[in-house]
Scaffold this active site. Structure first.
Site, PDB file in Angstrom:
ATOM      1  N   ASP A 173      48.535 -25.509 -12.269  1.00 14.13           N
ATOM      2  CA  ASP A 173      47.962 -24.671 -11.221  1.00 14.13           C
ATOM      3  C   ASP A 173      48.627 -23.284 -11.221  1.00 14.13           C
ATOM      4  OD1 ASP A 173      46.054 -24.776  -8.987  1.00 14.13           O
ATOM      5  OD2 ASP A 173      47.820 -24.338  -7.759  1.00 14.13           O
TER       6      ASP A 173
ATOM      7  N   LYS B 199      46.908 -19.468 -11.953  1.00 16.38           N
ATOM      8  CA  LYS B 199      47.086 -18.256 -11.129  1.00 16.38           C
ATOM      9  C   LYS B 199      47.626 -17.103 -11.978  1.00 16.38           C
ATOM     10  CE  LYS B 199      47.877 -20.941  -6.969  1.00 16.38           C
ATOM     11  NZ  LYS B 199      48.872 -21.535  -6.087  1.00 16.38           N
TER      12      LYS B 199
HETATM   13  N1  LIG Z   1      44.722 -26.356   0.478  1.00 17.78           N
HETATM   14  C1  LIG Z   1      45.220 -25.149   0.295  1.00 17.78           C
HETATM   15  O1  LIG Z   1      46.155 -24.698   0.981  1.00 17.78           O
HETATM   16  C2  LIG Z   1      44.648 -24.247  -0.776  1.00 17.78           C
HETATM   17  C3  LIG Z   1      45.173 -22.937  -0.951  1.00 17.78           C
HETATM   18  C4  LIG Z   1      44.603 -22.089  -1.897  1.00 17.78           C
HETATM   19  C5  LIG Z   1      43.547 -22.540  -2.672  1.00 17.78           C
HETATM   20  N2  LIG Z   1      43.086 -23.820  -2.504  1.00 17.78           N
HETATM   21  C6  LIG Z   1      41.967 -24.245  -3.352  1.00 17.78           C
HETATM   22  O2  LIG Z   1      40.843 -24.498  -2.495  1.00 17.78           O
HETATM   23  C7  LIG Z   1      40.026 -25.499  -3.082  1.00 17.78           C
HETATM   24  C8  LIG Z   1      39.808 -26.615  -2.053  1.00 17.78           C
HETATM   25  O3  LIG Z   1      41.063 -27.164  -1.693  1.00 17.78           O
HETATM   26  P1  LIG Z   1      41.192 -28.284  -0.570  1.00 17.78           P
HETATM   27  O4  LIG Z   1      42.649 -28.406  -0.283  1.00 17.78           O
HETATM   28  O5  LIG Z   1      40.245 -28.004   0.540  1.00 17.78           O
HETATM   29  O6  LIG Z   1      40.690 -29.578  -1.361  1.00 17.78           O
HETATM   30  P2  LIG Z   1      40.133 -30.967  -0.760  1.00 17.78           P
HETATM   31  O7  LIG Z   1      40.641 -31.178   0.614  1.00 17.78           O
HETATM   32  O8  LIG Z   1      40.386 -31.981  -1.811  1.00 17.78           O
HETATM   33  O9  LIG Z   1      38.556 -30.726  -0.643  1.00 17.78           O
HETATM   34  C9  LIG Z   1      37.712 -30.558  -1.748  1.00 17.78           C
HETATM   35  C10 LIG Z   1      36.289 -30.659  -1.263  1.00 17.78           C
HETATM   36  O10 LIG Z   1      35.419 -30.370  -2.367  1.00 17.78           O
HETATM   37  C11 LIG Z   1      34.365 -31.309  -2.343  1.00 17.78           C
HETATM   38  N3  LIG Z   1      33.713 -31.393  -3.637  1.00 17.78           N
HETATM   39  C12 LIG Z   1      34.202 -31.883  -4.812  1.00 17.78           C
HETATM   40  N4  LIG Z   1      33.282 -31.753  -5.787  1.00 17.78           N
HETATM   41  C13 LIG Z   1      32.212 -31.165  -5.218  1.00 17.78           C
HETATM   42  C14 LIG Z   1      30.946 -30.754  -5.704  1.00 17.78           C
HETATM   43  N5  LIG Z   1      30.570 -30.934  -6.974  1.00 17.78           N
HETATM   44  N6  LIG Z   1      30.077 -30.178  -4.838  1.00 17.78           N
HETATM   45  C15 LIG Z   1      30.403 -29.970  -3.543  1.00 17.78           C
HETATM   46  N7  LIG Z   1      31.585 -30.335  -3.025  1.00 17.78           N
HETATM   47  C16 LIG Z   1      32.483 -30.923  -3.849  1.00 17.78           C
HETATM   48  C17 LIG Z   1      35.011 -32.593  -1.887  1.00 17.78           C
HETATM   49  O11 LIG Z   1      34.008 -33.513  -1.484  1.00 17.78           O
HETATM   50  P3  LIG Z   1      34.358 -34.964  -0.861  1.00 17.78           P
HETATM   51  O12 LIG Z   1      34.736 -34.657   0.576  1.00 17.78           O
HETATM   52  O13 LIG Z   1      33.077 -35.694  -1.000  1.00 17.78           O
HETATM   53  O14 LIG Z   1      35.469 -35.518  -1.682  1.00 17.78           O
HETATM   54  C18 LIG Z   1      35.876 -32.051  -0.747  1.00 17.78           C
HETATM   55  O15 LIG Z   1      35.098 -31.913   0.423  1.00 17.78           O
HETATM   56  C19 LIG Z   1      40.763 -25.963  -4.361  1.00 17.78           C
HETATM   57  O16 LIG Z   1      40.232 -25.286  -5.458  1.00 17.78           O
HETATM   58  C20 LIG Z   1      42.203 -25.536  -4.104  1.00 17.78           C
HETATM   59  O17 LIG Z   1      42.921 -25.314  -5.290  1.00 17.78           O
HETATM   60  C21 LIG Z   1      43.585 -24.667  -1.571  1.00 17.78           C
END
Ligand SMILES: NC(=O)c1ccc[n+]([C@@H]2O[C@H](COP(=O)([O-])OP(=O)(O)OC[C@H]3O[C@@H](n4cnc5c(N)ncnc54)[C@H](OP(=O)(O)O)[C@@H]3O)[C@@H](O)[C@H]2O)c1
Length: 353
Positions: free
Chosen positions: A219, A223
């Site tokens: 990851d 970045k």
């Molecule tokens: N968390 C942080 O602090 C943070 C900070 C910076 C960047 N990010 C980035 O933000 C993104 C999301 O992170 P997160 O922490 O929110 O992850 P998460 O909680 O695992 O949520 C991912 C979501 O994406 C959905 N998903 C997966 N495949 C999909 C598809 N083909 N079509 C539509 N929806 C789909 C999942 O569906 P289901 O609910 O059905 O599993 C889930 O709702 C990632 O790329 C991560 O690297 C996160």
């Protein structure tokens, strides 16, 4: 009153669909219900299995519940049709997933005239060919909003672009780009086993459910690639040297087995820590890009005067040395992870379209 309800009668200026209703997606839905988002109409949302589209607008706070009740399977065409049918002049796909398949469509959406705002790094921080496809597609007018891909809400990419517009060039880059690895090495002083800290970090939600996603360095490498490419370095994903902190024997086992055997991390990291301490130094997981375009992410011994040695919590740090910030680097530092600030970075990119 909900922002959508006020604007649902006439075509909105901006319509958006949201992919991903996980931690970041939900935080964005909360922000879309605030006055700051009054000019944005949400016309569709999806998780990995289900979706809901409605050109005259969804109520953001109801989305998760509606998806749970809805039967529509995933079909991006229906979401794009909702954007078209909304009558909005500005149509945006917001990607809050980590799904490589969805990221693989970013260039196609841009080429078709949809703006893309993303927290998903898989395309821009993946193969160089994907990055080039993005550049070619966004040259046709649609905007790629990528603020949330690096440093969550920290103004890293916007600052870099501003410097470049002024003719300033990035010479070297160094920093701590991972909130979880920042926390782990800010805490680790050899008094408690590293694996105990790792399990604490996991409980606190600082790591992914499978902490190997953080420990592998992949990851951080994504970045680094995104920043380097935005600075004009045509760097391939295979050109970043990555030091994984996951012992080889634990790389291919399932998550439960990894967590059972996590103590295997302790001895090697303790030895590294002691070696650093003997020289008056501490360990930090750094990303580095030098002037010749050599890129590395991995564990480094730094001394007490190094800016990364003074980090706290889950802070990220980005030190940019440029042709004009030459004597000392321009340092951007602060919380680099967290759903609310990441969602705010997404909202900010949508609002600036
Ligand atoms: N968390 C942080 O602090 C943070 C900070 C910076 C960047 N990010 C980035 O933000 C993104 C999301 O992170 P997160 O922490 O929110 O992850 P998460 O909680 O695992 O949520 C991912 C979501 O994406 C959905 N998903 C997966 N495949 C999909 C598809 N083909 N079509 C539509 N929806 C789909 C999942 O569906 P289901 O609910 O059905 O599993 C889930 O709702 C990632 O790329 C991560 O690297 C996160």
């Amino acid at each position: 009153m909900n922002a959508l309800a006020t604007d649902a009668v006439s075509p909105p200026r901006t319509a958006a669909v949201l992919l991903g209703t996980g931690v970041v997606g939900r935080a964005l839905l909360a922000l879309l219900s605030t006055g700051a988002a009054r000019d944005i109409r949400l016309v569709g949302a999806a998780n990995s299995k289900r979706q809901h589209a409605q050109p005259d607008g969804l109520t953001p706070v109801d989305v998760v519940q509606r998806l749970a009740a809805h039967r529509d399977g995933r079909d991006n065409a229906a979401l794009l049709a909702a954007l078209d049918d909304s009558g909005a002049s500005c149509k945006v796909v917001v990607d809050a997933t980590a799904c490589a398949k969805e990221a693989g469509r970013h260039a196609e959406w841009l080429a078709a005239g949809y703006h893309v705002v993303t927290a998903n790094k898989a395309l821009a921080g993946g193969q160089l060919s994907g990055w080039r496809a993005l550049q070619a597609a966004s040259a046709r007018g649609a905007v790629y909003g990528d603020a949330a891909t690096v440093g969550a809400g920290l103004p890293v990419l916007s600052t870099l672009r501003r410097l470049r517009r002024c003719g300033d060039s990035l010479l070297t880059l160094e920093g701590v780009f991972s909130g979880s690895l920042s926390w782990l090495f800010n805490q680790y002083d050899g008094s408690r086993p590293f694996s105990e800290l790792l399990l604490d970090a996991r409980r606190l939600g600082f790591t992914e459910p499978d902490p190997r996603s953080d420990l592998s360095g992949e990851d951080v490498a994504r970045k680094l690639l995104i920043i380097a490419r935005n600075a004009g370095f045509a760097l391939g994903s295979d050109e970043v040297e990555i030091e994984s902190l996951v012992p080889e024997a634990l790389r291919d086992v399932d998550t439960a087995t990894f967590l059972d055997r996590v103590k295997a991390l302790d001895a090697p990291l303790h030895a590294r820590h002691e070696a650093a301490r003997a020289k008056g130094k501490v360990l930090r997981y750094l990303a580095r890009l030098n002037q010749r375009g050599r890129a590395r992410v991995g564990l480094v011994e730094v001394d007490a005067s190094h800016p990364a040695s003074r980090l706290s919590g889950t802070d990220n740090q980005f030190a940019l040395t440029t042709t004009r910030y030459h004597a000392t680097p321009l340092v951007i530092q602060g919380p680099g992870a967290g759903p609310e600030i990441t969602a705010q970075a997404l909202l900010g990119d949508v609002l600036s379209l």
